[in-house]
Design a protein around this motif. Sequence first.
Motif, PDB file in Angstrom:
ATOM      1  N   SER A 105       0.821  -1.208   0.000  1.00 27.72           N
ATOM      2  CA  SER A 105       0.000   0.000   0.000  1.00 27.72           C
ATOM      3  C   SER A 105       0.856   1.260   0.000  1.00 27.72           C
ATOM      4  N   ILE A 106       0.261   2.346  -0.458  1.00 20.57           N
ATOM      5  CA  ILE A 106       0.945   3.644  -0.452  1.00 20.57           C
ATOM      6  C   ILE A 106       1.293   4.046   0.973  1.00 20.57           C
ATOM      7  N   ALA A 107       0.362   3.859   1.888  1.00 17.24           N
ATOM      8  CA  ALA A 107       0.598   4.236   3.289  1.00 17.24           C
ATOM      9  C   ALA A 107       1.808   3.514   3.855  1.00 17.24           C
ATOM     10  N   SER A 108       1.931   2.218   3.569  1.00 19.89           N
ATOM     11  CA  SER A 108       3.063   1.445   4.088  1.00 19.89           C
ATOM     12  C   SER A 108       4.381   1.927   3.494  1.00 19.89           C
ATOM     13  N   MET A 109       4.376   2.255   2.204  1.00 30.70           N
ATOM     14  CA  MET A 109       5.603   2.738   1.570  1.00 30.70           C
ATOM     15  C   MET A 109       6.040   4.077   2.144  1.00 30.70           C
ATOM     16  N   ILE A 110       5.080   4.922   2.456  1.00 28.33           N
ATOM     17  CA  ILE A 110       5.418   6.238   3.012  1.00 28.33           C
ATOM     18  C   ILE A 110       6.011   6.094   4.416  1.00 28.33           C
ATOM     19  N   TYR A 111       5.426   5.226   5.231  1.00 33.19           N
ATOM     20  CA  TYR A 111       6.001   4.969   6.564  1.00 33.19           C
ATOM     21  C   TYR A 111       7.426   4.436   6.438  1.00 33.19           C
ATOM     22  N   ARG A 112       7.613   3.525   5.488  1.00 30.14           N
ATOM     23  CA  ARG A 112       8.937   2.925   5.299  1.00 30.14           C
ATOM     24  C   ARG A 112       9.942   3.981   4.831  1.00 30.14           C
ATOM     25  N   ALA A 113       9.514   4.836   3.910  1.00 28.38           N
ATOM     26  CA  ALA A 113      10.401   5.896   3.410  1.00 28.38           C
ATOM     27  C   ALA A 113      10.807   6.846   4.529  1.00 28.38           C
ATOM     28  N   ARG A 114       9.887   7.135   5.433  1.00 28.25           N
ATOM     29  CA  ARG A 114      10.227   7.986   6.578  1.00 28.25           C
ATOM     30  C   ARG A 114      11.228   7.279   7.488  1.00 28.25           C
ATOM     31  N   VAL A 133      14.423   8.639   3.934  1.00 24.49           N
ATOM     32  CA  VAL A 133      14.186   9.191   2.600  1.00 24.49           C
ATOM     33  C   VAL A 133      13.309  10.431   2.709  1.00 24.49           C
ATOM     34  N   LEU A 134      12.352  10.403   3.618  1.00 23.37           N
ATOM     35  CA  LEU A 134      11.478  11.546   3.875  1.00 23.37           C
ATOM     36  C   LEU A 134      11.865  12.210   5.189  1.00 23.37           C
ATOM     37  N   SER A 135      12.016  13.530   5.164  1.00 28.53           N
ATOM     38  CA  SER A 135      12.229  14.269   6.404  1.00 28.53           C
ATOM     39  C   SER A 135      10.904  14.379   7.150  1.00 28.53           C
ATOM     40  N   SER A 136      10.958  14.865   8.367  1.00 30.76           N
ATOM     41  CA  SER A 136       9.720  15.027   9.151  1.00 30.76           C
ATOM     42  C   SER A 136       8.752  15.969   8.452  1.00 30.76           C
ATOM     43  N   ASN A 137       9.277  17.051   7.898  1.00 24.88           N
ATOM     44  CA  ASN A 137       8.409  18.018   7.197  1.00 24.88           C
ATOM     45  C   ASN A 137       7.816  17.417   5.930  1.00 24.88           C
ATOM     46  N   GLN A 138       8.638  16.674   5.197  1.00 26.82           N
ATOM     47  CA  GLN A 138       8.133  16.035   3.986  1.00 26.82           C
ATOM     48  C   GLN A 138       7.064  14.998   4.324  1.00 26.82           C
ATOM     49  N   TYR A 139       7.281  14.286   5.404  1.00 28.53           N
ATOM     50  CA  TYR A 139       6.317  13.270   5.832  1.00 28.53           C
ATOM     51  C   TYR A 139       4.984  13.928   6.192  1.00 28.53           C
ATOM     52  N   LEU A 140       5.017  15.024   6.922  1.00 30.70           N
ATOM     53  CA  LEU A 140       3.785  15.740   7.270  1.00 30.70           C
ATOM     54  C   LEU A 140       3.081  16.264   6.023  1.00 30.70           C
ATOM     55  N   LYS A 141       3.874  16.773   5.089  1.00 30.04           N
ATOM     56  CA  LYS A 141       3.305  17.307   3.839  1.00 30.04           C
ATOM     57  C   LYS A 141       2.556  16.216   3.074  1.00 30.04           C
ATOM     58  N   ILE A 142       3.192  15.043   2.983  1.00 30.81           N
ATOM     59  CA  ILE A 142       2.582  13.967   2.200  1.00 30.81           C
ATOM     60  C   ILE A 142       1.354  13.393   2.911  1.00 30.81           C
ATOM     61  N   GLN A 143       1.361  13.398   4.236  1.00 29.17           N
ATOM     62  CA  GLN A 143       0.188  12.951   4.984  1.00 29.17           C
ATOM     63  C   GLN A 143      -0.999  13.886   4.759  1.00 29.17           C
ATOM     64  N   LYS A 144      -0.724  15.180   4.703  1.00 32.08           N
ATOM     65  CA  LYS A 144      -1.791  16.153   4.406  1.00 32.08           C
ATOM     66  C   LYS A 144      -2.342  15.922   3.008  1.00 32.08           C
ATOM     67  N   ASN A 145      -1.454  15.575   2.085  1.00 36.99           N
ATOM     68  CA  ASN A 145      -1.869  15.296   0.718  1.00 36.99           C
ATOM     69  C   ASN A 145      -2.794  14.083   0.652  1.00 36.99           C
ATOM     70  N   ILE A 146      -2.475  13.062   1.458  1.00 37.00           N
ATOM     71  CA  ILE A 146      -3.327  11.869   1.519  1.00 37.00           C
ATOM     72  C   ILE A 146      -4.729  12.246   1.983  1.00 37.00           C
ATOM     73  N   ASN A 147      -4.803  13.063   3.027  1.00 37.73           N
ATOM     74  CA  ASN A 147      -6.108  13.505   3.523  1.00 37.73           C
ATOM     75  C   ASN A 147      -6.848  14.312   2.467  1.00 37.73           C
ATOM     76  N   ALA A 148      -6.124  15.185   1.770  1.00 38.78           N
ATOM     77  CA  ALA A 148      -6.761  16.046   0.770  1.00 38.78           C
ATOM     78  C   ALA A 148      -7.333  15.230  -0.386  1.00 38.78           C
ATOM     79  N   ARG A 149      -6.670  14.156  -0.732  1.00 39.79           N
ATOM     80  CA  ARG A 149      -7.140  13.325  -1.842  1.00 39.79           C
ATOM     81  C   ARG A 149      -8.151  12.253  -1.395  1.00 39.79           C
ATOM     82  N   GLY A 150      -8.369  12.168  -0.088  1.00 41.59           N
ATOM     83  CA  GLY A 150      -9.326  11.188   0.416  1.00 41.59           C
ATOM     84  C   GLY A 150      -8.828   9.763   0.328  1.00 41.59           C
ATOM     85  N   TRP A 151      -7.501   9.563   0.511  1.00 44.54           N
ATOM     86  CA  TRP A 151      -6.902   8.235   0.385  1.00 44.54           C
ATOM     87  C   TRP A 151      -6.647   7.572   1.734  1.00 44.54           C
TER      88      TRP A 151
END
Length: 378
Positions: free
Chosen positions: A270-279, A283-301
Amino acid sequence: MIVPFNGKRLREARRFRQLSMPQLAEKIGISKQMVFKYEHDEAQPSPKIYQRILIELNFPIAFFQKKDDFSYSDMGTFYRSRLSSTQSEKKPSELLKKYLAVLTNFFEEYVEFPKLDEIDLPSDPVEAAAELRKAWNLGEKPISSMVNLLEVHGFPVAFINSNSERVDAFGSQIRVNGTKYYCMLVDEHNNAFFRQQFSLAHELGHWALHSKSVNPQELDASEYREMEDQANLFAACFLLPDKEFINTINLGKEDDLDTYLYLKNYWKVSIASMIYRARDLGVLSSNQYLKIQKNINARGWRKVEPFDNSIPVRRPVLLKQAYRLISEHRILKDNSINDALSVNYGVELPNDMLAELIDISVDELLENISEKIIKIKK
């Protein structure tokens, strides 16, 4: 004449049908105190009540008339949702777990199943995941099907209806007649393919890290939560090995949600699992991780991701193939599988339970056990 009645089996059947003592008592027209006495062999049901029990629970009469004619023990069950699921939600699954092991033991008398190798793995989840990949010759490539991988390496797997939204999967180390199995059961309604992948990798983590030394039923909530976190980390590392996973991320676009959408079908995660793994891999900084989480909410994923239904759920085949092989070769002659279980294990099971564990339709099961009325002339 007193008809034999096994009170322990009544308790098993009642729990499998998800009925409390008061609920069963009301359905068959007796007090809950009398149900208690039946289950503890302090009283025997009359023929009339016996018949009502059979009708309400839909178990064969022989199930209540015999005792287990096999040795059985288990080290406790790792439920992926133990902290939120209730005891009543788990009881039906416990019975399915028991008879998955019994059926596996039964089929092994006739077919050659893959054997589960004992592998000494590190206690660290990251190291254990890497070592197991190496032991199974997986390299660092994606795993196309966790169900197939587990069955190939000797894990009995069954898809069940747990009747609970809070039970995803569970696993348990079990012995039947001295033979050890690690059974995994997955709720088929709570697991789309990508969720199924992680659920089974999580249960594999419990086998790798905890099954030899921990009885989960003896852990308190904080200890169990720690076990769950370790199994989650194992699953992430096992499904997404660090170097190869990082190599597939388009650096410079690591905080772009579409990067992970593109990789979802490749890694079968899943996308969610890959993002956790990247953090976790940095690969993802704390700020990048927060940004991408907001994007997930915005897209309804958050609950449903794109392509969730693009790959059909993988189903186990081990018991189904075994059943069809012995049916095709008339191993049991004109006897049913329940006849054989009764003789060898002292148990007969409802057709719906047998069909669920073998992963065939009830119609197919009944077709193979119907009485042969006519025969070829000799």
